[in-house]
Design a protein around this motif. Structure first.
Motif, PDB file in Angstrom:
ATOM      1  N   GLY A  53       0.791  -1.226   0.000  1.00 48.86           N
ATOM      2  CA  GLY A  53       0.000   0.000   0.000  1.00 48.86           C
ATOM      3  C   GLY A  53       0.817   1.267   0.000  1.00 48.86           C
ATOM      4  N   LEU A  54       2.120   1.164   0.247  1.00 50.78           N
ATOM      5  CA  LEU A  54       2.973   2.357   0.248  1.00 50.78           C
ATOM      6  C   LEU A  54       3.045   3.011  -1.123  1.00 50.78           C
ATOM      7  CD1 LEU A  54       5.935   1.145   2.491  1.00 50.78           C
ATOM      8  CD2 LEU A  54       4.061   2.682   3.109  1.00 50.78           C
ATOM      9  N   GLY A  55       2.677   2.264  -2.167  1.00 56.75           N
ATOM     10  CA  GLY A  55       2.684   2.847  -3.515  1.00 56.75           C
ATOM     11  C   GLY A  55       1.343   3.411  -3.938  1.00 56.75           C
ATOM     12  N   ALA A  56       0.432   3.623  -2.977  1.00 54.56           N
ATOM     13  CA  ALA A  56      -0.935   4.006  -3.324  1.00 54.56           C
ATOM     14  C   ALA A  56      -1.130   5.505  -3.438  1.00 54.56           C
ATOM     15  CB  ALA A  56      -1.914   3.435  -2.293  1.00 54.56           C
ATOM     16  N   GLY A  57      -0.110   6.253  -3.837  1.00 53.78           N
ATOM     17  CA  GLY A  57      -0.274   7.650  -4.158  1.00 53.78           C
ATOM     18  C   GLY A  57      -0.810   8.496  -3.026  1.00 53.78           C
ATOM     19  N   ARG A  58      -1.940   9.155  -3.270  1.00 49.95           N
ATOM     20  CA  ARG A  58      -2.512  10.064  -2.273  1.00 49.95           C
ATOM     21  C   ARG A  58      -2.832   9.347  -0.968  1.00 49.95           C
ATOM     22  NH1 ARG A  58      -7.225  13.711  -3.557  1.00 49.95           N
ATOM     23  NH2 ARG A  58      -8.279  11.740  -3.951  1.00 49.95           N
ATOM     24  N   LEU A  59      -3.342   8.142  -1.061  1.00 52.21           N
ATOM     25  CA  LEU A  59      -3.689   7.430   0.165  1.00 52.21           C
ATOM     26  C   LEU A  59      -2.455   7.202   1.018  1.00 52.21           C
ATOM     27  CD1 LEU A  59      -6.177   4.606   0.733  1.00 52.21           C
ATOM     28  CD2 LEU A  59      -3.824   4.264   1.471  1.00 52.21           C
ATOM     29  N   ALA A  60      -1.361   6.788   0.403  1.00 56.32           N
ATOM     30  CA  ALA A  60      -0.132   6.577   1.171  1.00 56.32           C
ATOM     31  C   ALA A  60       0.378   7.889   1.756  1.00 56.32           C
ATOM     32  CB  ALA A  60       0.943   5.943   0.278  1.00 56.32           C
ATOM     33  N   ALA A  61       0.205   8.979   1.025  1.00 49.66           N
ATOM     34  CA  ALA A  61       0.649  10.281   1.523  1.00 49.66           C
ATOM     35  C   ALA A  61      -0.134  10.706   2.761  1.00 49.66           C
ATOM     36  CB  ALA A  61       0.514  11.332   0.427  1.00 49.66           C
ATOM     37  N   VAL A  62      -1.358  10.235   2.890  1.00 46.79           N
ATOM     38  CA  VAL A  62      -2.186  10.545   4.062  1.00 46.79           C
ATOM     39  C   VAL A  62      -1.956   9.523   5.168  1.00 46.79           C
ATOM     40  CG1 VAL A  62      -4.559  10.717   4.900  1.00 46.79           C
ATOM     41  CG2 VAL A  62      -3.938  11.746   2.710  1.00 46.79           C
ATOM     42  N   ALA A  63      -1.966   8.233   4.832  1.00 48.70           N
ATOM     43  CA  ALA A  63      -1.972   7.170   5.832  1.00 48.70           C
ATOM     44  C   ALA A  63      -0.616   6.958   6.483  1.00 48.70           C
ATOM     45  CB  ALA A  63      -2.452   5.864   5.191  1.00 48.70           C
ATOM     46  N   LEU A  64       0.453   6.994   5.700  1.00 51.26           N
ATOM     47  CA  LEU A  64       1.770   6.672   6.257  1.00 51.26           C
ATOM     48  C   LEU A  64       2.222   7.678   7.312  1.00 51.26           C
ATOM     49  CD1 LEU A  64       4.183   4.770   6.205  1.00 51.26           C
ATOM     50  CD2 LEU A  64       5.177   6.201   4.394  1.00 51.26           C
ATOM     51  N   PRO A  65       2.146   8.997   7.068  1.00 52.26           N
ATOM     52  CA  PRO A  65       2.523   9.930   8.144  1.00 52.26           C
ATOM     53  C   PRO A  65       1.648   9.780   9.389  1.00 52.26           C
ATOM     54  CG  PRO A  65       2.457  11.058   6.031  1.00 52.26           C
ATOM     55  CD  PRO A  65       1.851   9.712   5.808  1.00 52.26           C
ATOM     56  N   LEU A  66       0.351   9.547   9.205  1.00 56.64           N
ATOM     57  CA  LEU A  66      -0.540   9.382  10.346  1.00 56.64           C
ATOM     58  C   LEU A  66      -0.165   8.155  11.155  1.00 56.64           C
ATOM     59  CD1 LEU A  66      -3.098  10.221  11.898  1.00 56.64           C
ATOM     60  CD2 LEU A  66      -4.428   8.862  10.265  1.00 56.64           C
ATOM     61  N   LEU A  67       0.210   7.090  10.480  1.00 51.88           N
ATOM     62  CA  LEU A  67       0.549   5.847  11.162  1.00 51.88           C
ATOM     63  C   LEU A  67       1.880   5.925  11.896  1.00 51.88           C
ATOM     64  CD1 LEU A  67       0.106   2.770  11.684  1.00 51.88           C
ATOM     65  CD2 LEU A  67       1.235   2.362   9.472  1.00 51.88           C
ATOM     66  N   VAL A  68       2.869   6.561  11.288  1.00 49.51           N
ATOM     67  CA  VAL A  68       4.244   6.473  11.790  1.00 49.51           C
ATOM     68  C   VAL A  68       4.654   7.668  12.643  1.00 49.51           C
ATOM     69  CG1 VAL A  68       6.662   6.375  11.083  1.00 49.51           C
ATOM     70  CG2 VAL A  68       4.945   5.018   9.871  1.00 49.51           C
ATOM     71  N   LEU A  69       4.319   8.870  12.202  1.00 51.59           N
ATOM     72  CA  LEU A  69       4.919  10.050  12.817  1.00 51.59           C
ATOM     73  C   LEU A  69       4.505  10.294  14.277  1.00 51.59           C
ATOM     74  CD1 LEU A  69       7.077  11.812  11.682  1.00 51.59           C
ATOM     75  CD2 LEU A  69       5.352  13.499  11.030  1.00 51.59           C
ATOM     76  N   PRO A  70       3.213  10.291  14.643  1.00 52.10           N
ATOM     77  CA  PRO A  70       2.883  10.541  16.055  1.00 52.10           C
ATOM     78  C   PRO A  70       3.509   9.535  17.021  1.00 52.10           C
ATOM     79  CG  PRO A  70       0.949  10.869  14.692  1.00 52.10           C
ATOM     80  CD  PRO A  70       2.006  10.274  13.806  1.00 52.10           C
ATOM     81  N   PRO A  71       3.433   8.206  16.767  1.00 47.48           N
ATOM     82  CA  PRO A  71       4.112   7.286  17.694  1.00 47.48           C
ATOM     83  C   PRO A  71       5.622   7.487  17.730  1.00 47.48           C
ATOM     84  CG  PRO A  71       2.527   6.096  16.335  1.00 47.48           C
ATOM     85  CD  PRO A  71       2.654   7.457  15.752  1.00 47.48           C
ATOM     86  N   ALA A  72       6.229   7.717  16.568  1.00 42.03           N
ATOM     87  CA  ALA A  72       7.682   7.888  16.526  1.00 42.03           C
ATOM     88  C   ALA A  72       8.117   9.128  17.303  1.00 42.03           C
ATOM     89  CB  ALA A  72       8.154   7.974  15.073  1.00 42.03           C
ATOM     90  N   LEU A  73       7.396  10.228  17.121  1.00 44.18           N
ATOM     91  CA  LEU A  73       7.736  11.450  17.848  1.00 44.18           C
ATOM     92  C   LEU A  73       7.543  11.274  19.347  1.00 44.18           C
ATOM     93  CD1 LEU A  73       6.160  14.172  15.512  1.00 44.18           C
ATOM     94  CD2 LEU A  73       8.595  13.726  15.890  1.00 44.18           C
ATOM     95  N   LEU A  74       6.462  10.613  19.746  1.00 47.68           N
ATOM     96  CA  LEU A  74       6.211  10.444  21.176  1.00 47.68           C
ATOM     97  C   LEU A  74       7.248   9.522  21.810  1.00 47.68           C
ATOM     98  CD1 LEU A  74       4.352  11.305  23.425  1.00 47.68           C
ATOM     99  CD2 LEU A  74       2.904   9.320  22.935  1.00 47.68           C
ATOM    100  N   ILE A  75       7.651   8.483  21.101  1.00 53.55           N
ATOM    101  CA  ILE A  75       8.701   7.594  21.615  1.00 53.55           C
ATOM    102  C   ILE A  75      10.014   8.356  21.736  1.00 53.55           C
ATOM    103  CG2 ILE A  75      10.111   5.579  21.046  1.00 53.55           C
ATOM    104  CD1 ILE A  75       7.602   4.256  19.943  1.00 53.55           C
TER     105      ILE A  75
END
Length: 544
Positions: A257-279
């Protein structure tokens, strides 16, 4: 339009059914009891409490005050979370519909609905499911704003995100995820200005809460610095199945799904960035817990559904002899300003139109995906059954209260060690109506505290000197570890019951122990002298 409505409604209905299943567990645990008690106070009493405690949950407590006014019960306490989870599943589906196609939305919403972590927090009397709904709504509004539908959408986006941040301040990390989304979409300057204004509104609204909550930071002193084990656990919690075939299939589909264009641009940052920053922040000041970033879970099913859609497209093209399917033009592929988003077409295998006819594999592929989700849910059923057991929570205050109602005699004194476990009696007052709270000086609502103000150490010693039995509702670890509490009154409680009393009856429910102490038998001076003489006489006979 009908397909879009179905794609959104079905996931919401599924998680609604899952959330209502076993909602009455027969007992609240500690955090839920706090929601229950604070929500039942008057608004001035809640406001007074927030000056010294739990300001970060202030808006949620005010909301629950309205909810519990309808009926103060365990089921009503958890219903907002059930509906919050249902709304989130529908919004996740709406994102999939808008960013790709209806079946991607349907699959994403269903995957979110059957994820065990979703079901767990759908049945918690806390704010986290509602927070997830707010973040999903703000993300959908961000997509609409990027499409340039209306400038007013930015104000809606800022307003929704600001309210969600007031439900829990760590939602502010979503702004970083959304900023990365805009970078990946390569939006124009006008979009950035709209987002910046909305983010400024969020910051202005949130700053007073951040200032107050900093003074109450001791409330999260129990959190520890997260390591790789916590990060790995979070990855498994965010997957549909925490282990086995379903887990690895989910991971593989998310990778596709990482190649899914706009969807990946929305979903991947939401999935990864908040947990990564908080950790990362928690390496300096521990703030990490999975429930604080539950809202990030929405990115995982979106990526997995997009990956499944890519697989379905490949299979469909193979069935058509390798011919590619022309994509239907998307009017939403242009953000405000008219410049196309510099990402690949999201629909390289659009199944909605081909030579004027619906493709034969379209409906079959959708149903196959739904069946696969159903099979994944069946594999997770043992986890759902376990989660609905009261024993799966940190403690069951209802079970402790039931034991107290059975065993406490009229007038029996009771101690709470530490005092915050008075929540048990406050949540279930009928069970302790025959007991005498020997340490309490002023109640919580009157003192502006959660569990009240207790008497002085000297006064407590005097009161305990006149009783022959005392019940203790205490922290299991504290009673078994031998550690001394920091508070002087708590130290007196522990010292007196260990020095002057003997434990007789014990009931343990996770972090809470309910036990009876009876006074040690007193040995009179004459009895002690007689016993000593008997020992000396016996020794003399032995020597002779």
């Amino acid at each position: 339009m009908r397909a879009e409505i179905v794609a959104v409604a079905v996931p919401a209905a599924v998680i609604l059914a899952i959330g209502l299943w076993g909602l009455d567990r027969g007992g609240m645990w500690g955090d839920e009891s706090v929601t229950f008690l604070v929500g039942r106070r008057t608004v001035p009493q809640i406001w007074q409490l927030l000056h010294g405690l739990d300001a970060v949950h202030g808006l949620y407590y005010l909301f629950m005050h309205v909810v519990l006014a309808v009926h103060p019960g365990e089921v009503v306490l958890r219903l907002p979370s059930v509906f919050g989870a249902a709304v989130t599943a529908g919004l996740v589906a709406a994102l999939g519909v808008r960013l790709v196609r209806p079946r991607v939305g349907l699959w994403a919403g269903l995957l979110y609905a059957i994820t065990p972590l979703t079901g767990h927090y759908a049945q918690e009397g806390r704010s986290y499911a509602l927070v997830a709904a707010g973040v999903a709504a703000a993300t959908l509004l961000l997509v609409r704003a990027v499409e340039g539908r209306s400038r007013r959408v930015w104000w809606w986006y800022g307003g929704v995100l600001a309210v969600t941040c007031l439900l829990h301040e760590l939602v502010v990390l979503v702004l970083c995820a959304h900023a990365l989304t805009l970078v990946l979409m390569r939006v124009r300057r006008g979009v950035w200005l709209g987002w910046a204004r909305a983010a400024g509104v969020v910051g202005v609204v949130l700053l007073p809460l951040v200032w107050v909550s900093q003074e109450q930071s001791g409330q999260v002193g129990w959190l520890v610095t997260p390591g790789w084990d916590q990060a790995g656990l979070l990855v498994r919690d965010f997957a549909v199945g925490p282990d086995g075939l379903v887990f690895w299939v989910s991971v593989a589909l998310m990778a596709l799904g990482l190649g899914a264009g706009r969807l990946a641009a929305v979903a991947l940052p939401l999935l990864v960035l908040p947990p990564a920053l908080l950790i990362a922040v928690s390496q300096i000041r521990p703030l990490f817990h999975e429930r604080y970033v539950l809202y990030a879970l929405a990115g995982a099913p979106l990526l997995a559904a997009a990956g499944a859609d890519w697989v379905a497209g490949v299979v469909g093209r193979l069935r058509l002899g390798g011919r590619r399917v022309p994509a239907r033009p998307h009017s939403r592929l242009r953000p405000s300003g008219g410049t196309p988003i510099a990402l690949r077409n999201d629909c390289p295998h659009d199944d909605r139109q081909w030579s004027g006819r619906r493709l034969p594999y379209g409906r079959l592929g959708t149903l196959t995906g739904v069946l696969a989700v159903a099979l994944a849910f069946v594999q997770c059923l043992p986890l759902y059954r376990q989660d609905r057991s009261p024993a799966h929570r940190p403690e069951n205050l209802g079970a402790v209260a039931a034991r107290a109602a059975r065993d406490i005699r009229p007038g029996d004194p009771v101690l709470f060690l530490p005092s915050n476990w008075r929540l048990t009696a406050l949540t279930y007052p009928k069970a302790f109506r025959r007991a005498r709270d020997i340490a309490l000086r002023e109640s919580g609502p009157r003192s502006g505290t959660l569990s009240g103000i207790e008497t002085t150490p000297a006064e407590l010693r005097r009161k305990l000197a006149g009783v022959d039995r005392v019940w203790v509702v205490g922290q299991s670890r504290l009673l078994s570890s031998g550690l001394l509490p920091a508070d002087p009154t708590e130290r007196v409680k522990l010292a007196v019951v260990e020095e002057q009393f003997i434990a007789r009856e014990r009931y343990v429910s996770g972090r809470v122990t309910f036990l009876l102490y009876v006074r040690r038998p007193a040995v009179s001076v004459s009895a002690a002298v007689a016993a000593s003489s008997a020992v000396v006489s016996s020794s003399s006979r032995d020597r002779s």
